[in-house]
Design a protein around this motif. Structure first.
Motif, PDB file in Angstrom:
ATOM      1  N   ASP A 106       5.251 -45.197 -32.405  1.00  0.00           N
ATOM      2  CA  ASP A 106       6.746 -44.239 -32.113  1.00  0.00           C
ATOM      3  C   ASP A 106       6.511 -43.027 -31.981  1.00  0.00           C
ATOM      4  O   ASP A 106       7.611 -42.556 -32.792  1.00  0.00           O
ATOM      5  N   ARG A 127       6.890 -39.419 -31.058  1.00  0.00           N
ATOM      6  CA  ARG A 127       7.733 -38.640 -30.280  1.00  0.00           C
ATOM      7  C   ARG A 127       8.746 -39.130 -31.966  1.00  0.00           C
ATOM      8  O   ARG A 127       8.937 -38.145 -32.365  1.00  0.00           O
ATOM      9  N   GLU A 138       9.107 -36.596 -35.030  1.00  0.00           N
ATOM     10  CA  GLU A 138      10.650 -36.291 -35.658  1.00  0.00           C
ATOM     11  C   GLU A 138      10.684 -36.176 -36.805  1.00  0.00           C
ATOM     12  O   GLU A 138      11.672 -35.521 -37.593  1.00  0.00           O
TER      13      GLU A 138
END
Length: 503
Positions: free
Chosen positions: A346, A348, A352
């Motif tokens: 994942d 993203r 982050e």
């Protein structure tokens, strides 16, 4: 906003520099009559970390550290050994610098020696005499403590409840208590004794007292008030209290805006002392301990807290540092073996998490340089990265964010003065890192006829791969058992076998 603990105010305060974007920092250096011990080293490593972090945060840091190369202890050592004080000071100054380099401590921007700064000390003493804060008695000059009403504020002492604290001696070895106007007064200049180092002054030949040199040097090289004055907790009184008093009495201004002091070091929960037989020189410790491991141990305790040094804690620090190094190696492996496939991550959330890890590290270090919490944030980040990448083959699209995560770990440890990739860069052939017995194992099991340990490991892995393909399980097991017996760890991945050495 960086907040630090100011000894003078006895609390955390916002760090606001005298000049925007610049930091003037003075940390008391060694008296060079012997090799430094690990308690000294803790102070120097702590302030090295603070300096490195300030630089990483974008400050232009001017770091000054003195060398006390004229002192009663140096003269005493010289007399014992039948040589000059200058010879003793030169030997141990060089040794100190060597030890700091071995410990990974950056050189100061300016390293003034007391013997080279006598004129600036005489100038400061004269100002104190002219201002009524000092007086001369038969060639000795003393600071009048009660002439400075704020005396005791740094160390939190009441001047009316103080005693002398130590018996000062004149340079001729005679007591001076009956010569001073007040028992609290301390020497700025000591009249000369025949055969000892001496310089001309308005009060006759002599040499400076210990406290005056730091006041003169910091004023000369940083200006007043400078930002940070640091040192070990044992220097708060009397050394730093006296520094502050004589400096502010002379200039009528603040001497240092922030006072920072490191905690003491104990050995197996006991005070380090020669009488207890637990006195450890830094250079002796570094003969058997990697400098990065020693630093890592010290980083695990806040710089103001007492630090307990033991072989068990060293081993734990080495293991913890090893986990970080292995995590970086794992990521390097994944990056090198990325495939043109769909991403299993994942991305993203991954990116982050990387941003959040950097911010968490900054918040920890901004809170009075809390290295133990900062390391905790790094370990948490590594755990999350490992969880997201374990057992997976990276896609080419994953390479930039995973490399960013890998580089962040390396960068944050570098901020603390720990290079987690140095071993790999320094040992392309791993000849020094791998045990020599692996060459003999490769000759026996894989038919290797060279002498390079790294090549021997590659030959063994290739032989194991061939044996597994041929279903020659006995030979494959012989390679595996031989490597694990020497301290290697083999991990089979979709991209092939990978090996790490844990000793």
């Amino acid at each position: 906003m960086i907040r630090l603990y100011n000894t003078k105010t006895r609390g955390k305060v916002d760090f606001e520099t005298r000049e925007r974007g610049k930091v003037g920092m003075y940390v008391c250096g060694p008296t060079v009559y012997n090799y430094i011990h690990i308690g000294n080293a803790r102070t120097f490593i702590s302030f090295d970390v603070i300096r490195r972090y300030l630089m990483w945060r974008g400050f232009d840091v001017t770091f000054v550290q003195n060398v006390t190369d004229v002192d009663d202890k140096i003269i005493g050592k010289a007399n014992e050994e039948g040589r000059s004080a200058a010879e003793v000071a030169a030997e141990y100054t060089e040794a100190f610098i060597e030890d700091m380099h071995a410990a990974g401590v950056l050189d100061p921007d300016i390293r003034p020696k007391a013997t080279e700064e006598i004129p600036s000390m005489i100038e400061l003493i004269q100002e104190l005499v002219d201002g009524g804060h000092a007086y001369e008695v038969d060639g000795d000059v003393y600071f009048s403590v009660r002439s400075f009403p704020a005396y005791g504020e740094l160390s939190g002492r009441n001047i009316d409840e103080m005693e002398c604290g130590h018996r000062e001696l004149r340079a001729d070895g005679k007591g001076i208590e009956d010569r001073k106007r007040d028992p609290l007064d301390f020497a700025l200049w000591k009249a000369a004794k025949p055969g000892e180092p001496a310089w001309d002054s308005p009060w006759g030949q002599g040499r400076p007292g210990w406290h005056i040199e730091c006041s003169a040097m910091s004023r000369k090289y940083l200006g007043l008030p400078f930002d940070i004055h640091g040192g070990g907790g044992d220097l708060v009184f009397p050394h730093h209290e006296n520094e502050r008093a004589q400096s502010e009495a002379a200039c009528g201004c603040t001497f240092a805006n922030y006072w920072m002091h490191g905690g003491m070091l104990q050995i197996n929960s006991e005070k380090m002392s020669k009488s207890l037989g637990n006195f450890k020189l830094l250079r002796d410790v570094l003969k058997t301990t990697d400098a990065a491991v020693l630093r890592f141990l010290m980083l695990q305790t806040h710089y103001r807290s007492p630090l307990d040094f033991s072989e068990d804690r060293l081993a734990e620090a080495g293991a913890a540092l090893g986990r970080i190094k292995n995590a970086v190696k794992n990521l390097d492996w994944l990056l090198e073996n990325a495939q043109d496939i769909p991403s299993p991550l994942d991305l993203r959330a991954f990116m982050e998490r990387t941003r959040a890890a950097k911010m968490a590290f900054i918040l920890a270090m901004d809170d009075d340089f809390n290295t133990c919490k900062a390391l905790g944030e790094v370990f948490d980040f590594i755990a999350d990265v490992n969880a997201q990448t374990a057992g997976k083959t990276l896609s080419l699209a994953d390479v930039p964010p995973v490399r960013e995560a890998r580089d962040l770990v390396v960068d944050l440890l570098g901020v603390l003065g720990v290079d987690v990739v140095a071993d790999d860069a320094a040992a392309e052939g791993e000849g020094e890192a791998y045990p020599p017995e692996v060459v003999a194992l490769a000759a026996e099991v894989a038919g290797y006829d060279g002498a390079c340990a790294s090549e021997a490991v590659d030959a063994l892995l290739a032989a194991r791969t061939e044996a597994r393909a041929a279903k020659d399980w006995a030979r494959a097991d012989a390679v595996r058992d031989g490597l694990t017996g020497l301290g290697f760890v083999i991990e089979d991945t979709p991209q092939g076998a990978r090996v790490s050495y844990e000793g």
